[in-house]
Write a protein that holds these residues in place. Structure first.
Motif, short mmCIF file in Angstrom:
data_model
loop_
_atom_site.label_atom_id
_atom_site.label_comp_id
_atom_site.label_asym_id
_atom_site.label_seq_id
_atom_site.Cartn_x
_atom_site.Cartn_y
_atom_site.Cartn_z
N LEU A 36 0.41 8.14 -10.41
CA LEU A 36 0.94 7.28 -9.36
C LEU A 36 1.46 8.07 -8.17
O LEU A 36 1.26 7.68 -7.01
CB LEU A 36 2.05 6.40 -9.92
N ASP A 37 2.14 9.19 -8.42
CA ASP A 37 2.78 9.97 -7.36
C ASP A 37 2.12 11.35 -7.29
O ASP A 37 2.33 12.18 -8.18
CB ASP A 37 4.28 10.10 -7.66
N ARG A 73 0.80 -1.22 0.00
CA ARG A 73 0.00 0.00 0.00
C ARG A 73 0.84 1.27 0.00
O ARG A 73 0.46 2.26 -0.64
CB ARG A 73 -0.93 0.00 1.21
N TYR A 74 1.96 1.29 0.69
CA TYR A 74 2.71 2.54 0.84
C TYR A 74 4.09 2.52 0.18
O TYR A 74 4.29 3.18 -0.84
CB TYR A 74 2.82 2.90 2.33
N LEU A 115 7.75 2.31 -7.15
CA LEU A 115 7.42 1.95 -8.53
C LEU A 115 7.69 3.08 -9.52
O LEU A 115 7.55 2.88 -10.72
CB LEU A 115 5.94 1.55 -8.63
N ASN A 116 8.06 4.25 -9.04
CA ASN A 116 8.30 5.38 -9.94
C ASN A 116 9.29 5.06 -11.06
O ASN A 116 9.08 5.45 -12.21
CB ASN A 116 8.78 6.60 -9.15
N ARG A 160 4.40 1.53 -3.67
CA ARG A 160 3.83 2.49 -4.62
C ARG A 160 4.84 3.59 -4.94
O ARG A 160 4.96 4.02 -6.09
CB ARG A 160 2.56 3.09 -4.04
#
Length: 330
Positions: free
Chosen positions: A321-322, A243-244, A250-251, A247
């Motif tokens: 995503l970010d 969850r944290y 994954l950039n 994520r």
């Protein structure tokens, strides 16, 4: 989000214009042109040169015009008529050559990118979560080997294994009977049977690099205070990781969409020569060596356009995503 996308789209226009100018100027920098290359080859063989025919070809292709005039003719024909010009070496429209080679290049690039993600994602996550385990050491060793071994050497090894132990060559994307055959189900299946070798060769270095990057980013996130606090409140470890910190880590996966195509085309030139792949890399190399300026410029332009589009897609995915990316424009 819409403001961010709009700004990125508007920035594409001057970038593409600058790319087209720089590409056309660079391929004109070597002395001479295609006709001078042909003349030198004919003289080396002792053949007779027809000066009248050379003058006619020079006038036909505008090779005596200033470089900016040649550029304006080339770019206006592309923008308003979709005409990329004629290839000197092939004596065919550049658009037909691109239609033959570019789809296979894009297919190879996309499938290699998917292969890189599918392999690197689980290995990188496992290597970070199980730090200093046997699996982590194996993944680290694989990463160092993948980054150290040249791609063309891997291609040569696979070709030797295929010929030595299986009695068949792994070069090319089609079997001899499907080389000139029209597209059908058999040719598609034959393409898929040959596609895994260049995917494995071209994706080895990228996969190893992404494993290292994902492992390092995820390890950095797993030791941050917000993760420690969530773990102290009793959140399950798997849910917490997904969850944290995962994520955020994954950039790099998302940001690689833009540069994967030029990286594959540049790395694919040598690999394609070894594996005899009918893609855009060898076509670009031959055009640059023969100073076939319309073909070389068109390949560079089309690959650059696809790169800019890929960068736009990666920027949009990264902003989704970010939140830190899109918050800058609010």
């Amino acid at each position: 989000m819409l403001t961010y996308i709009g700004r990125r789209v508007l920035l594409m226009v001057p970038v593409l214009f600058a790319i087209s100018v720089v590409a056309f100027v660079i391929i004109q920098l070597p002395p001479g042109d295609y006709l001078s290359t042909i003349v030198s080859q004919l003289r080396a063989r002792g053949d007779v040169i027809d000066e009248a025919e050379l003058a006619q070809l020079t006038a036909r292709y505008g090779l005596n015009d200033p470089i900016f005039v040649q550029y304006l003719k080339w770019i206006t024909q592309i923008l308003f008529h979709g005409d990329f010009g004629m290839s000197f070496a092939w004596n065919r429209p550049v658009s037909s050559l691109l239609a033959e080679r570019l789809p296979l290049t894009v297919l190879l690039s996309v499938t290699t990118l998917l292969f890189t993600w599918i392999v690197a994602f689980p290995i990188g996550v496992y290597s970070a979560v199980r730090q200093y385990s046997v699996g982590d050491y194996v993944a680290t060793t694989f990463g160092f080997l993948g980054l150290a071994i040249p791609e063309f050497l891997i291609a040569l090894v696979l070709m030797w294994i295929g010929l030595r132990y299986f009695g068949q060559s792994v070069g090319g994307l089609f079997s001899p009977e499907f080389q000139e055959a029209p597209w059908n189900l058999g040719k598609l299946l034959d393409l898929l049977a040959h596609l895994w070798v260049p995917i494995l060769v071209l994706g080895m270095g990228g996969t190893a690099g992404l494993i290292r990057v994902l492992r390092a980013n995820l390890l950095d996130e797993l030791h941050k205070p917000y993760v420690v606090a969530a773990r102290a409140r009793g959140m399950p470890e798997r849910r917490l990781t997904v969850r944290y910190p995962l994520r955020v880590a994954l950039n790099p996966f998302v940001s690689t969409v833009g540069w994967v195509l030029p990286g594959l085309v540049s790395g694919e030139v040598i690999v394609a020569q070894v594996l005899n792949l009918p893609t855009a890399g060898p076509l670009l190399l031959a055009a640059l060596k023969g100073q076939d300026m319309y073909l070389a410029g068109s390949v560079i332009l089309v690959v650059s356009v696809l790169t800019v589009i890929g960068t736009l897609i990666s920027d949009i995915l990264l902003a989704w995503l970010d939140p830190r990316v899109r918050m800058r424009y609010r």
